[in-house]
Design a protein around this motif. Structure first.
Motif, mmCIF file in Angstrom:
data_model
loop_
_atom_site.group_PDB
_atom_site.id
_atom_site.type_symbol
_atom_site.label_atom_id
_atom_site.label_comp_id
_atom_site.label_asym_id
_atom_site.label_seq_id
_atom_site.Cartn_x
_atom_site.Cartn_y
_atom_site.Cartn_z
ATOM 1 N N LEU A 1 0.838 -1.201 0.000
ATOM 2 C CA LEU A 1 0.000 0.000 0.000
ATOM 3 C C LEU A 1 0.870 1.248 0.000
ATOM 4 O O LEU A 1 1.929 1.272 0.621
ATOM 5 C CB LEU A 1 -0.863 0.053 1.270
ATOM 6 C CG LEU A 1 -1.835 -1.072 1.543
ATOM 7 C CD1 LEU A 1 -2.562 -0.807 2.854
ATOM 8 C CD2 LEU A 1 -2.832 -1.190 0.417
ATOM 9 N N GLU A 2 0.398 2.241 -0.709
ATOM 10 C CA GLU A 2 1.013 3.554 -0.593
ATOM 11 C C GLU A 2 0.151 4.349 0.364
ATOM 12 O O GLU A 2 -1.035 4.550 0.110
ATOM 13 C CB GLU A 2 1.030 4.252 -1.958
ATOM 14 C CG GLU A 2 2.419 4.383 -2.532
ATOM 15 C CD GLU A 2 2.385 5.090 -3.869
ATOM 16 O OE1 GLU A 2 3.247 4.792 -4.694
ATOM 17 O OE2 GLU A 2 1.480 5.922 -4.079
ATOM 18 N N CYS A 3 0.727 4.732 1.478
ATOM 19 C CA CYS A 3 -0.068 5.383 2.514
ATOM 20 C C CYS A 3 0.216 6.870 2.522
ATOM 21 O O CYS A 3 1.332 7.277 2.830
ATOM 22 C CB CYS A 3 0.242 4.785 3.875
ATOM 23 S SG CYS A 3 0.007 3.011 3.899
ATOM 24 N N PRO A 4 -0.769 7.675 2.147
ATOM 25 C CA PRO A 4 -0.542 9.103 2.037
ATOM 26 C C PRO A 4 -0.382 9.762 3.396
ATOM 27 O O PRO A 4 0.383 10.698 3.558
ATOM 28 C CB PRO A 4 -1.796 9.610 1.335
ATOM 29 C CG PRO A 4 -2.840 8.593 1.652
ATOM 30 C CD PRO A 4 -2.137 7.294 1.836
ATOM 31 N N ASP A 5 -1.082 9.239 4.360
ATOM 32 C CA ASP A 5 -1.109 9.955 5.639
ATOM 33 C C ASP A 5 -0.489 9.098 6.734
ATOM 34 O O ASP A 5 -0.247 7.918 6.561
ATOM 35 C CB ASP A 5 -2.558 10.297 5.991
ATOM 36 C CG ASP A 5 -2.629 11.501 6.903
ATOM 37 O OD1 ASP A 5 -3.721 11.816 7.360
ATOM 38 O OD2 ASP A 5 -1.571 12.096 7.182
#
Ligand SMILES: [Zn+2]
Length: 407
Positions: free
Chosen positions: A175-179
């Motif tokens: 996953l790319e986690c923005p926050d």
């Protein structure tokens, strides 16, 4: 953007299991065939095949062998990429180790870890449940599989791997986690590791904190009992017998499950703490020191060996070091919260009165802190946590390094 991996356990139906195993076998065959092709090309023509070469040949293979065409093409490329990585790692090792570097090996089905997918939507789609708790995996040629687990934090789904371990399937998502975890709390908290409970907390101001306890999860005692039973079952069976092997497998499974549940639980607890508190204080942990031979030595036999051994077991079971590392990195992520690790040996939280600072040794069995000097009476663990809390507030006031007077 930070990339994170999360794992869900998959619960395929019987037919889905058969389909997954068939896919696993085809990926294993592809891997071994591609390895053979590389060896062949080198022996006969002195040529080193590349990943791109093999991707090109894959197209031909899919036309010639229809069974390979049943798999998702980019998923097959992931398997070819895995082989490519094995070769790159091999050439790296050759540089340092020379002839001793192990050549990439053919893999048996049992040792083949699984297969992966690239872009989300290409042959697979994962739909997470509410707040990324559980979900569904739709897989080309297999159907919709139930997934259980929870991502600490959602994100953009980039890639996945289906891993086959001990007869069970797991989905590892990238996953790319923005926050990141945000701390909205302003309060301070200090910890004392419990024996019967997981921890005792001192929450709030240094002069009048409130006490909270964190109980071990309800399943905990049950799982411990089960592991003890299974251990006994193993030791009752004859060495080298089939029954013993089976019992040992059951034990390994139970241990793995307990470890998994504990990690999940600790993830959740540490997230909650970091969200709630701006300052988290704990004793510096050295599990090695806490568990070091209760038995002592011949010259200095240990006292209260049995009790200490029991305590050691509990300390290892609740795995504070794992928990501390979870808290540590979550605190770092917030960028605002702080973690203060108090120097246990200098501070002596379990022997110090939080109200007047008098130091007096307590036996492990004394569950209440009674100060002869100022008359304070408190639960022992809470008194320790309070001492740590005072230390943390002191560090905060000193307003400098984390440990102004570390050992
Ligand atoms: Zn006192």
């Amino acid at each position: 953007m930070p990339v994170r991996k999360v794992t869900y356990r998959l619960y395929p139906s019987r037919t889905q299991s058969v389909a997954l195993s068939a896919a696993l076998r085809l990926h294993q065959q592809l891997y071994n065939a591609a390895l053979e092709q590389r060896i062949d090309a080198y022996r006969r023509r002195g040529v080193s095949l590349t990943y791109a070469d093999q991707c090109h040949d894959l197209t031909a293979l899919r036309q010639e062998c229809p069974e390979f065409a049943t798999l998702n093409c980019s998923s097959q490329q992931v398997t070819l990429r895995r082989l490519d990585k094995a070769f790159k790692a091999f050439f790296e090792r050759v540089k340092t180790k020379g002839a001793a570097a192990g050549f990439p090996r053919f893999k048996s089905l049992a040792r083949f870890p699984g297969f992966g997918f690239k872009s989300h939507g290409d042959g697979w789609r994962f739909t997470p449940g509410v707040e990324w708790r559980h979900g569904k995996l739709r897989l080309q040629g297999v159907g919709t599989i139930k997934a259980r687990g929870q991502a600490r934090q959602g994100g953009l789904i980039k890639a996945s791997e289906l891993l086959h371990r001990d007869g069970a399937w797991h989905l590892s998502l990238t996953l790319e986690c923005p926050d990141i975890t945000r701390s909205s709390g302003t309060e301070a908290v200090a910890f004392d590791w419990g024996t019967e409970t997981f921890a005792t907390l001192a929450v709030g101001e240094e002069d009048a904190p409130t006490m909270e306890t964190v109980e071990n999860p309800r399943w905990y005692r049950h799982e411990q009992q089960r592991i003890t039973d299974l251990q006994q079952a193993v030791s009752r069976k004859r060495q080298g017998s089939n029954r013993r092997r089976k019992a040992a497998r059951r034990l390994a499974k139970a241990r793995a499950r307990t470890a998994r549940r504990r990690l999940d639980w600790q993830h959740k607890l540490s997230s909650d703490l970091v969200k709630r508190f701006a300052l988290i204080a704990m004793e510096q942990l050295s599990v090695a020191a806490m568990t070091r031979s209760a038995a002592g030595t011949v010259d200095a036999p240990g006292k209260r060996v049995a009790q200490k051994a029991g305590l050691n077991r509990e300390i290892l079971d609740t795995a504070p070091s794992q928990f501390l590392s979870l808290v540590r990195y979550k605190v770092q992520e917030t960028g605002t919260a702080r973690l203060i690790e108090a120097p246990t040996r200098r501070l002596k939280p379990s022997q110090t009165c939080p109200c007047c600072g008098t130091v007096r040794k307590k036996a492990l069995s004394e569950r209440v802190h009674r100060c002869d000097v100022c008359g304070t009476t408190l639960p022992r663990d809470f008194a320790s946590a309070w001492v740590v809390l005072r230390y943390a507030h002191g560090v905060l006031k000193a307003n400098g390094s984390e440990r102004p007077d570390a050992e």
